[in-house]
Design a protein around this motif. Sequence first.
Motif, PDB file in Angstrom:
ATOM      1  N   TYR A 150       0.819  -1.211   0.000  1.00 39.93           N
ATOM      2  CA  TYR A 150       0.000   0.000   0.000  1.00 39.93           C
ATOM      3  C   TYR A 150       0.854   1.263   0.000  1.00 39.93           C
ATOM      4  O   TYR A 150       0.462   2.282  -0.576  1.00 39.93           O
ATOM      5  N   GLU A 151       2.020   1.201   0.605  1.00 35.96           N
ATOM      6  CA  GLU A 151       2.942   2.328   0.529  1.00 35.96           C
ATOM      7  C   GLU A 151       3.401   2.541  -0.917  1.00 35.96           C
ATOM      8  O   GLU A 151       3.448   3.681  -1.396  1.00 35.96           O
ATOM      9  N   HIS A 152       3.727   1.443  -1.595  1.00 35.70           N
ATOM     10  CA  HIS A 152       4.127   1.535  -2.996  1.00 35.70           C
ATOM     11  C   HIS A 152       2.990   2.071  -3.862  1.00 35.70           C
ATOM     12  O   HIS A 152       3.216   2.913  -4.750  1.00 35.70           O
ATOM     13  N   ALA A 153       1.787   1.566  -3.651  1.00 43.71           N
ATOM     14  CA  ALA A 153       0.647   1.992  -4.465  1.00 43.71           C
ATOM     15  C   ALA A 153       0.390   3.484  -4.307  1.00 43.71           C
ATOM     16  O   ALA A 153       0.178   4.201  -5.295  1.00 43.71           O
ATOM     17  N   ALA A 154       0.393   3.967  -3.072  1.00 45.98           N
ATOM     18  CA  ALA A 154       0.174   5.398  -2.844  1.00 45.98           C
ATOM     19  C   ALA A 154       1.236   6.229  -3.551  1.00 45.98           C
ATOM     20  O   ALA A 154       0.931   7.231  -4.209  1.00 45.98           O
ATOM     21  N   ALA A 155       2.484   5.797  -3.428  1.00 45.62           N
ATOM     22  CA  ALA A 155       3.582   6.538  -4.051  1.00 45.62           C
ATOM     23  C   ALA A 155       3.442   6.573  -5.570  1.00 45.62           C
ATOM     24  O   ALA A 155       3.693   7.612  -6.199  1.00 45.62           O
ATOM     25  N   GLU A 156       3.057   5.448  -6.160  1.00 49.65           N
ATOM     26  CA  GLU A 156       2.899   5.410  -7.619  1.00 49.65           C
ATOM     27  C   GLU A 156       1.774   6.320  -8.089  1.00 49.65           C
ATOM     28  O   GLU A 156       1.815   6.851  -9.204  1.00 49.65           O
ATOM     29  N   LEU A 157       0.771   6.512  -7.242  1.00 52.82           N
ATOM     30  CA  LEU A 157      -0.337   7.405  -7.586  1.00 52.82           C
ATOM     31  C   LEU A 157      -0.013   8.862  -7.280  1.00 52.82           C
ATOM     32  O   LEU A 157      -0.766   9.763  -7.653  1.00 52.82           O
ATOM     33  N   GLY A 158       1.100   9.091  -6.571  1.00 53.90           N
ATOM     34  CA  GLY A 158       1.505  10.448  -6.245  1.00 53.90           C
ATOM     35  C   GLY A 158       0.932  10.968  -4.950  1.00 53.90           C
ATOM     36  O   GLY A 158       0.872  12.195  -4.739  1.00 53.90           O
ATOM     37  N   PHE A 159       0.543  10.058  -4.061  1.00 55.46           N
ATOM     38  CA  PHE A 159      -0.049  10.461  -2.785  1.00 55.46           C
ATOM     39  C   PHE A 159       0.712   9.840  -1.624  1.00 55.46           C
ATOM     40  O   PHE A 159       1.431   8.858  -1.778  1.00 55.46           O
ATOM     41  N   ASP A 160       0.516  10.420  -0.442  1.00 55.25           N
ATOM     42  CA  ASP A 160       0.920   9.760   0.791  1.00 55.25           C
ATOM     43  C   ASP A 160      -0.158   8.755   1.161  1.00 55.25           C
ATOM     44  O   ASP A 160      -1.337   8.944   0.814  1.00 55.25           O
ATOM     45  N   PRO A 161       0.185   7.690   1.874  1.00 51.10           N
ATOM     46  CA  PRO A 161      -0.845   6.704   2.248  1.00 51.10           C
ATOM     47  C   PRO A 161      -2.031   7.312   2.996  1.00 51.10           C
ATOM     48  O   PRO A 161      -3.178   6.865   2.807  1.00 51.10           O
ATOM     49  N   ASP A 162      -1.784   8.333   3.835  1.00 51.87           N
ATOM     50  CA  ASP A 162      -2.897   8.895   4.594  1.00 51.87           C
ATOM     51  C   ASP A 162      -3.831   9.752   3.737  1.00 51.87           C
ATOM     52  O   ASP A 162      -4.851  10.244   4.227  1.00 51.87           O
ATOM     53  N   GLU A 163      -3.504   9.905   2.460  1.00 49.11           N
ATOM     54  CA  GLU A 163      -4.407  10.574   1.526  1.00 49.11           C
ATOM     55  C   GLU A 163      -5.261   9.564   0.750  1.00 49.11           C
ATOM     56  O   GLU A 163      -6.044   9.950  -0.107  1.00 49.11           O
ATOM     57  N   CYS A 164      -5.086   8.298   1.081  1.00 49.48           N
ATOM     58  CA  CYS A 164      -5.768   7.221   0.348  1.00 49.48           C
ATOM     59  C   CYS A 164      -6.768   6.483   1.233  1.00 49.48           C
ATOM     60  O   CYS A 164      -6.551   6.317   2.436  1.00 49.48           O
ATOM     61  N   VAL A 165      -7.829   6.012   0.605  1.00 45.35           N
ATOM     62  CA  VAL A 165      -8.767   5.083   1.227  1.00 45.35           C
ATOM     63  C   VAL A 165      -8.446   3.692   0.701  1.00 45.35           C
ATOM     64  O   VAL A 165      -8.243   3.507  -0.500  1.00 45.35           O
ATOM     65  N   VAL A 166      -8.392   2.716   1.594  1.00 48.19           N
ATOM     66  CA  VAL A 166      -8.197   1.324   1.197  1.00 48.19           C
ATOM     67  C   VAL A 166      -9.412   0.524   1.626  1.00 48.19           C
ATOM     68  O   VAL A 166      -9.903   0.663   2.753  1.00 48.19           O
ATOM     69  N   VAL A 167      -9.912  -0.331   0.715  1.00 46.50           N
ATOM     70  CA  VAL A 167     -11.040  -1.214   1.014  1.00 46.50           C
ATOM     71  C   VAL A 167     -10.519  -2.641   1.045  1.00 46.50           C
ATOM     72  O   VAL A 167     -10.040  -3.157   0.032  1.00 46.50           O
ATOM     73  N   GLU A 168     -10.597  -3.278   2.187  1.00 50.85           N
ATOM     74  CA  GLU A 168     -10.027  -4.604   2.418  1.00 50.85           C
ATOM     75  C   GLU A 168     -11.021  -5.495   3.164  1.00 50.85           C
ATOM     76  O   GLU A 168     -11.906  -5.001   3.867  1.00 50.85           O
ATOM     77  N   ASP A 169     -10.852  -6.804   3.034  1.00 52.77           N
ATOM     78  CA  ASP A 169     -11.731  -7.739   3.733  1.00 52.77           C
ATOM     79  C   ASP A 169     -11.013  -8.648   4.720  1.00 52.77           C
ATOM     80  O   ASP A 169     -11.619  -9.150   5.653  1.00 52.77           O
ATOM     81  N   SER A 170      -9.731  -8.899   4.500  1.00 51.87           N
ATOM     82  CA  SER A 170      -9.018  -9.873   5.330  1.00 51.87           C
ATOM     83  C   SER A 170      -8.315  -9.194   6.496  1.00 51.87           C
ATOM     84  O   SER A 170      -7.982  -8.005   6.435  1.00 51.87           O
ATOM     85  N   VAL A 171      -8.067  -9.978   7.549  1.00 47.83           N
ATOM     86  CA  VAL A 171      -7.329  -9.464   8.701  1.00 47.83           C
ATOM     87  C   VAL A 171      -5.934  -9.014   8.264  1.00 47.83           C
ATOM     88  O   VAL A 171      -5.453  -7.943   8.673  1.00 47.83           O
ATOM     89  N   ASN A 172      -5.289  -9.815   7.416  1.00 55.95           N
ATOM     90  CA  ASN A 172      -3.940  -9.460   6.946  1.00 55.95           C
ATOM     91  C   ASN A 172      -3.955  -8.215   6.072  1.00 55.95           C
ATOM     92  O   ASN A 172      -3.069  -7.359   6.161  1.00 55.95           O
ATOM     93  N   GLY A 173      -4.953  -8.091   5.208  1.00 56.87           N
ATOM     94  CA  GLY A 173      -5.051  -6.927   4.338  1.00 56.87           C
ATOM     95  C   GLY A 173      -5.358  -5.652   5.099  1.00 56.87           C
ATOM     96  O   GLY A 173      -4.784  -4.585   4.825  1.00 56.87           O
TER      97      GLY A 173
END
Length: 217
Positions: A150-173
């Motif tokens: 998720y850190e990589h994904a945010a960076a590739e989109l040009g955002f910090d992680p705290d500027e992103c919403v993540v939708v997950e279902d698993s405990v690990n995710g």
Amino acid sequence: MDVPDDAVLFDMDGVLVDSETYWHRFEDEWVFAEAIESGSPAHEEITGMPYYEIYDYLDAKYGTAVTKTEFMTKYEERAESLYGEQVGLTEGVRAVFDAIRADGRALAIVSSARRSWIDIVRERFGLDPLDLVLSAEEIDEPGKPEPHVYEHAAAELGFDPDECVVVEDSVNGIESAARAGAFTIAFRSTHNADLDLSRADVVAGSFGELREILFGS
């Protein structure tokens, strides 16, 4: 509730498609029955992890009765029919995707599944256009529950992680997204109905509820 409005990152399995039901069946019938030496793992121990890291986890905790090559081949063979024929798209996905695009937010799929498996789902259900598709296999760091994907994904989109919403279902995710610092929405469904999802900031039981969280009622 202060929900970021820059980017929405979706896990695939158990959120966009109902694949966890099928993966859990595969785990019961082969992984836990034949591929480990002893013990009774719980599904939530491995759900959300990259399949090649599942082997390492099981080997360390329970011992394995097959090689890593055999293990990975079984997963790869199962994935073809699972994603290509069996899984269904979660109700409301397309409408929420359209609303995210119309609002000018970045839209991404970030998954522990192989890129080729994600592509099957994208093409089969017409989920493009997307601003980013990222598989855990594409980063040279540990996958979920570690925060790196998720850190990589945010960076590739040009955002910090705290500027992103993540939708997950698993405990690990959920753990991965929370540790990255993203606003984390747990998607509650039948396969995770009894799990503790409290590491998430909020829980949604449908894409209708998810839309209300993202855009307000």
